[in-house]
Design a protein around this motif. Structure first.
Motif, short mmCIF file in Angstrom:
data_model
loop_
_atom_site.label_atom_id
_atom_site.label_comp_id
_atom_site.label_asym_id
_atom_site.label_seq_id
_atom_site.Cartn_x
_atom_site.Cartn_y
_atom_site.Cartn_z
N GLU A 23 0.90 -1.52 0.30
CA GLU A 23 -0.11 -0.02 0.15
C GLU A 23 0.94 1.54 -0.34
O GLU A 23 0.19 2.57 -0.35
CB GLU A 23 -0.70 -0.07 0.82
CG GLU A 23 -0.57 -0.54 2.54
CD GLU A 23 -0.18 -1.61 2.79
OE1 GLU A 23 -0.59 -1.86 4.08
OE2 GLU A 23 -0.73 -2.41 2.14
N HIS A 24 1.59 0.93 0.81
CA HIS A 24 2.40 1.83 0.50
C HIS A 24 3.39 2.93 -0.88
O HIS A 24 2.99 4.25 -1.07
CB HIS A 24 4.43 2.21 0.49
CG HIS A 24 4.51 2.01 2.17
ND1 HIS A 24 5.70 1.42 3.01
CD2 HIS A 24 2.67 2.33 2.92
CE1 HIS A 24 4.79 1.46 4.37
NE2 HIS A 24 4.07 1.70 4.39
N ARG A 25 2.85 2.51 -2.01
CA ARG A 25 3.07 2.04 -3.80
C ARG A 25 1.44 3.47 -3.44
O ARG A 25 1.79 4.55 -4.21
CB ARG A 25 3.04 0.94 -4.44
CG ARG A 25 4.57 0.93 -4.26
CD ARG A 25 4.01 -0.71 -5.39
NE ARG A 25 4.61 -2.07 -4.84
CZ ARG A 25 6.41 -1.25 -6.12
NH1 ARG A 25 6.46 -0.48 -7.24
NH2 ARG A 25 7.06 -2.56 -5.35
N LEU A 26 0.80 3.05 -3.37
CA LEU A 26 -0.59 4.11 -3.59
C LEU A 26 -0.53 5.72 -2.63
O LEU A 26 -1.05 5.88 -3.24
CB LEU A 26 -1.92 2.93 -2.75
CG LEU A 26 -2.14 1.96 -3.24
CD1 LEU A 26 -3.16 0.85 -2.72
CD2 LEU A 26 -2.75 2.01 -5.06
N VAL A 27 0.19 5.16 -1.26
CA VAL A 27 0.79 6.43 -0.80
C VAL A 27 1.43 7.72 -1.36
O VAL A 27 0.67 8.65 -1.94
CB VAL A 27 1.39 6.15 0.81
CG1 VAL A 27 2.27 6.83 1.13
CG2 VAL A 27 0.23 5.26 1.57
N GLN A 28 2.45 6.86 -2.38
CA GLN A 28 3.48 8.22 -2.90
C GLN A 28 2.67 8.61 -4.21
O GLN A 28 2.68 9.29 -4.39
CB GLN A 28 4.43 6.64 -3.35
CG GLN A 28 5.57 7.72 -4.37
CD GLN A 28 7.29 6.73 -5.08
OE1 GLN A 28 6.37 5.41 -5.31
NE2 GLN A 28 7.47 7.32 -5.88
N MET A 29 1.74 7.20 -5.04
CA MET A 29 0.70 8.02 -6.39
C MET A 29 -0.32 9.36 -5.64
O MET A 29 -0.42 10.35 -6.12
CB MET A 29 0.24 6.67 -6.68
CG MET A 29 1.08 6.18 -7.96
SD MET A 29 0.44 4.31 -7.52
CE MET A 29 -0.88 5.62 -8.78
N ALA A 30 -1.03 8.56 -3.98
CA ALA A 30 -1.15 10.20 -4.43
C ALA A 30 -1.31 10.84 -3.47
O ALA A 30 -1.81 12.26 -3.87
CB ALA A 30 -2.72 9.38 -2.50
N THR A 31 0.04 11.13 -2.93
CA THR A 31 0.69 12.15 -2.38
C THR A 31 1.57 12.60 -3.68
O THR A 31 2.75 13.93 -3.33
CB THR A 31 1.64 12.14 -1.66
OG1 THR A 31 2.62 11.32 -1.73
CG2 THR A 31 1.05 11.76 -0.31
N LEU A 32 1.76 12.48 -4.69
CA LEU A 32 2.61 13.51 -6.34
C LEU A 32 3.74 13.40 -5.85
O LEU A 32 4.50 13.68 -6.42
CB LEU A 32 1.78 14.05 -6.72
CG LEU A 32 0.37 14.62 -6.70
CD1 LEU A 32 0.23 15.78 -7.65
CD2 LEU A 32 -0.12 13.34 -8.11
N GLY A 33 4.28 11.73 -4.37
CA GLY A 33 5.38 11.45 -4.63
C GLY A 33 5.56 12.21 -3.40
O GLY A 33 7.04 12.62 -3.68
N ARG A 34 5.13 13.65 -2.55
CA ARG A 34 6.16 13.86 -1.74
C ARG A 34 5.59 13.38 -0.73
O ARG A 34 7.18 13.56 0.13
CB ARG A 34 4.61 15.08 -1.39
CG ARG A 34 4.30 16.31 -2.48
CD ARG A 34 3.86 17.21 -1.76
NE ARG A 34 2.80 16.97 -1.57
CZ ARG A 34 0.97 16.69 -2.50
NH1 ARG A 34 1.47 16.96 -3.65
NH2 ARG A 34 -0.34 16.94 -1.78
N ILE A 35 5.29 12.34 -0.70
CA ILE A 35 6.06 11.46 0.74
C ILE A 35 6.37 10.04 0.03
O ILE A 35 6.03 9.21 -1.60
CB ILE A 35 4.54 10.41 0.86
CG1 ILE A 35 3.99 12.03 2.35
CG2 ILE A 35 5.15 9.82 2.37
CD1 ILE A 35 2.29 11.63 2.89
#
Length: 459
Positions: A23-35
């Motif tokens: 799910e960390h991949r989704l977090v990166q996508m959702a934050t546009l790479g900020r996280i």
């Protein structure tokens, strides 16, 4: 060999992102790479190399050093993070087991499919099929699905296809290690044929001797970096030194290899650099001048340029030498005469079980002969500070040329066999009269103790 470049790799890097959870991949996508919930792993870092048409280049290194990643990028099955790759010519590749064939298709169907991928028509593959099937030697299995094959059968067919299509560039990634000995001999003969017709070969292997025998140049990779590129025997020597080092020494060795300090020199425990372990005996030099044996001599300019010293681990080898019948120091010797190969050993720590060995290699690094004092673990006890001279008498029946000598002290400690000290290519000598083989005498004498082992050598 052509001066045209077949493969050009410039400042190549490959970085993988490692996520702890999917799910960390989704977090990166959702934050546009900020996280950035991942760690980066550099499989390759700033690697550059050129392979000329007609060259055979060997790549050697420890597991995980980036060898397979580099080959996959060159073949186009993996994209680099940075850098460039230019390839001129048709590539045939044997990468990791399982790549290139469909398990559901039969061997015959996979042969034709691979031919089509490489740009061959059905008619061209028809003309090659019988040759491929004969070389693979898997019989009726060629009509069965590949998923039913053993690893050896798979590699047989894959190698037969890759080499039968007469590639401009052949890339082999340790694939031959799973083949039986007879098939490996066939494969190496086929590789030699590709070399003779001007083909380019990029070869990955953990087999040091294979690299030395097959390759024009070698490259040492470690931790994703290119540490060294050059003459195969010198590169292999540094690889063996690196993998035999303790963890604390490996960092220092890597820096020495990258900086060029490790080539043709060795570092003593006090940090002094020396080009040879030979200590010239002036009195023996004077004796040589008046000796009636005109062919035997000591050439002070004949020194090993590829010495590698392993970590000193309880003992130290010094003063490697060859003596004639009169005890004179020689490094230019005659055919058919007896000599003594010697080195001094000092034990820096007590050793309950120790053994002593030697080996002779030719200029290509081919191991011609080796002998030891007996099985390590059943050896004599040696005390700290004890000094001795190890002697291997031999009758020289080697053909003319240059030869390199290794010396080693092994010990058995905590259930493991390890080197107390080892020197590779520590002494070089020349045979100046026609000969054929090497025979060793029946005993090994240790002046410091009663160790004597009856041992007849056959080559």
């Amino acid at each position: 060999m052509s001066s045209e470049v077949a493969i050009s790799v410039g400042n190549l890097s490959k970085v993988y992102r490692i996520y702890n959870k999917p799910e960390h991949r989704l977090v990166q996508m959702a934050t546009l790479g900020r996280i950035r919930p991942f760690k980066e792993f550099a499989a390759l870092h700033d690697v550059s190399l050129e392979v000329k048409r007609g060259e055979t280049i060997g790549i050697i290194g420890r597991n995980g050093c980036g060898k397979s990643t580099l080959l996959q990028i060159i073949c186009g099955t993996l994209q680099p993070t940075q850098g460039s790759v230019k390839v001129r010519g048709r590539i045939a590749a044997l990468l990791e087991l399982g790549a290139g064939f469909s398990g559901e298709f039969t061997g015959r169907e996979n042969v034709y499919m691979n031919g089509a991928i490489l740009g061959f028509s059905r008619e061209e593959m028809d003309a090659r099929f019988d040759q491929i099937a004969q070389f693979a030697g898997i019989g009726e299995f060629i009509e069965r699905p590949v998923k039913t094959y053993s690893s050896g059968m798979y590699v047989r067919l894959a190698f037969a296809v890759a080499t039968a299509v007469e590639p401009d560039i052949l890339i082999v990634d340790e694939a031959l290690a799973v083949g039986d000995e007879a098939f490996q001999r066939k494969c190496y003969a086929r590789i030699e044929a590709i070399k003779e017709r001007g083909g380019t070969i990029l070869f990955v292997s953990h087999g040091a001797q294979t690299i030395v025998q097959l390759c024009d140049r070698a490259i040492l990779l470690d931790a994703g970096e290119k540490l060294l590129e050059g003459e195969p025997k010198a590169v292999v020597n540094q690889y063996q030194r690196l993998i035999s080092a303790s963890l604390e020494d490996q960092k220092r060795y890597r820096q020495e290899i990258k900086s060029g300090l490790a080539i043709g020199a060795t570092t003593s425990p006090k940090g002094e650099t020396t080009a040879s372990f030979w200590q010239k005996d002036e009195s023996r030099q004077e004796e040589d001048k008046t000796s009636s044996h005109n062919y035997d001599s000591f050439d002070e300019n004949l020194r090993s340029e590829s010495i590698v010293e392993y970590t000193i681990n309880g003992a130290q080898i010094k003063n490697i030498r060859i003596l004639d019948e009169s005890g004179n120091a020689v490094n230019s010797i005659s055919f058919g005469r007896p000599y003594r190969y010697q080195y001094d050993v000092e034990f820096l720590e007590s050793a309950e079980n120790a053994g002593f060995g030697m080996a002779i290699r030719d200029t290509s690094g081919l191991h011609l002969f080796g002998q030891s004092s007996g099985e390590i673990g059943k050896g004599k006890k040696f005390n700290k500070g004890e000094k001795l001279i190890v002697t291997f008498p031999f009758l020289n029946l080697l053909s003319p040329g240059l030869y390199y000598c290794n010396a080693g002290v092994g010990k058995y400690e905590d259930g493991e066999v390890m080197y107390a000290h080892r020197i590779v290519d520590g002494f070089v000598f020349r045979v100046h009269q026609f000969g054929a083989d090497l025979l060793c005498s029946s005993t090994i004498n240790l002046k410091a103790g009663p160790v004597s082992v009856d041992q007849h050598a056959e080559i």
